[in-house]
Design an enzyme around this catalytic site. Structure first.
Site, PDB file in Angstrom:
ATOM      1  CB  CYS A 115      -0.937   0.008   1.203  1.00 49.60           C
ATOM      2  SG  CYS A 115      -2.077  -1.365   1.168  1.00 49.60           S
ATOM      3  CG  HIS A 264      -3.617   3.250   1.110  1.00 50.50           C
ATOM      4  ND1 HIS A 264      -3.721   2.801  -0.183  1.00 50.50           N
ATOM      5  CD2 HIS A 264      -3.899   2.187   1.910  1.00 50.50           C
ATOM      6  CE1 HIS A 264      -4.049   1.530  -0.167  1.00 50.50           C
ATOM      7  NE2 HIS A 264      -4.157   1.125   1.090  1.00 50.50           N
ATOM      8  CG  ASN A 294      -6.682  -1.333  -0.151  1.00 61.02           C
ATOM      9  OD1 ASN A 294      -5.906  -0.745  -0.915  1.00 61.02           O
ATOM     10  ND2 ASN A 294      -6.291  -1.854   0.995  1.00 61.02           N
TER      11      ASN A 294
END
Ligand code: UT7
Length: 337
Positions: A115, A264, A294
């Site tokens: 991430c 994020h 995500n």
């Protein structure tokens, strides 16, 4: 060249939308559970029967970013691709993307920082440009998660979270030293490998006595991501505000100076808690999680591109970006747009 700046953005999301109700048809889950815990309403997944790969999504985002930068692919000196879902175990997705873009010979690098991969990649590109080694660098975050998830009820805690997509930026060198000139102001990078197994894929790999990949490992589902969701959550809400504050303090800036936060997107609840701790007003926090879930390394460049297209990110604005994820890794970037 003393500075690097972003001169173009692009993104690509596969057309097929998977709503929470679509997932309910293949596993024991519900729209209510997913929305309450994560804020996610839908995500994009590539056609599961197609050969569409991470570098295919990256190619679309890269082309869009080059167009928005008014740069030709021949102007590029380097390609960096952040991904945890490369086309193949090796070589890296950046090599496949380079071949598809048809720019043989230039440097091509994969960054495997999950991430936080895009923030790490932005920082790497920034260093190469500031030293004068390269002038123009394409930085892409791209993921095809859907082909690597356990899409049965056994894998529902992870599968409902992740989407496919790609985002890209084109970076170039700048000599403009004026205070408000567009540039990457700073990046701050961190990792704590003691938590590596809190969110990971065990196999294939060299970490076992057995072979790289065995039928037994496959039968045990070791090829699927496993996550200790609570541990990730708790650390994310601590580290993201911390690394934004670190960046602001290093530059003599405050939260009030920031025009847009592009975090994020792992969980809407995480980002709401991060914003609350920072004292960042809702209208300055850009969100894509509802639509895309995500998308790991692709999330921040998709967010930047979506924010530009939505008219929320304009020249001169101060952008603060932060990510947290597997590794654990976390980092931030302050950007004068
Ligand atoms: O990008 C960085 C990486 N990822 C993250 O940052 C994610 C961080 N973690 C999280 O966002 C949250 O921990 C989750 C959204 C993953 C989970 O939320 P939670 O509130 O921590 O739920 P939980 O893990 O405590 O699960 C609660 C219940 C369990 O059932 P029991 O044991 O209480 O009966 C799970 O089996 O929810 C169940 N569950 C589900 N139910 C319906 C887990 N996944 C699902 C699902 N649908 N998809």
């Amino acid at each position: 060249m003393k500075y690097s700046r972003i001169i173009g953005t692009g993104s690509y999301l596969p057309p097929r939308v998977w709503t929470n109700d679509d997932l309910r048809a293949i596993m024991d889950t519900s729209d209510e559970w997913i929305q309450q815990r994560t804020g996610i309403k839908e995500r994009r997944w590539v056609d599961q029967d197609s050969t569409t790969s991470t570098s295919d999504l990256a190619l679309q985002a890269a082309r869009a970013a080059l167009t928005s930068a008014s740069l030709s692919r021949d102007d590029l000196d380097m390609i960096i691709v952040a991904t945890l879902s490369p086309d193949h175990e090796f070589p890296g997705a950046a090599c496949f993307l380079q071949a598809k873009l048809d720019v043989p010979g230039i440097a091509a690098l994969d960054v495997r920082q999950q991430c936080t991969g895009f923030i790490y990649s932005l920082s790497i590109a920034d260093q190469f440009i500031k030293t004068g080694m390269y002038k123009n660098i394409l930085v892409v975050g791209a993921e095809v998660h859907s082909k690597g998830l356990d899409k049965t009820t056994a894998g529902r805690d992870v599968a409902v979270l992740f989407g496919d997509g790609a985002g890209a930026v084109v970076m170039t060198g700048s000599d403009d030293a004026s205070k408000k000139a567009p540039r990457i102001i700073s990046t701050h990078l961190h990792a704590d490998g003691r938590f590596a197994k809190e969110l990971w894929i065990k196999a294939p790999g060299s970490g076992d006595a057995a072979a790289w990949l065995t039928h037994e490992k496959l039968d045990a589902g070791e090829q699927f991501p496993k996550m200790n969701g609570k541990a990730v959550f708790v650390n994310a809400v601590k580290r993201m505000p911390e690394v934004i504050s670190e960046a602001l303090a290093a530059n003599g800036l405050t939260v009030a100076d920031v025009d847009l936060f592009v975090f994020h997107q792992a969980n809407l609840r995480i980002n709401e808690m991060v914003a609350k701790q920072l004292g960042a007003p809702d209208d300055k926090v850009f969100s894509t999680i509802e639509r895309f879930g995500n998308t790991t390394a692709a999330t921040i460049p998709i967010g930047l591109d979506e924010a530009v297209k939505a008219g929320k990110l304009k020249p001169g604005m101060l952008v603060a970006s932060a990510a947290f994820g597997s590794g654990f890794t976390w980092g931030s970037a302050l950007i004068r747009w």
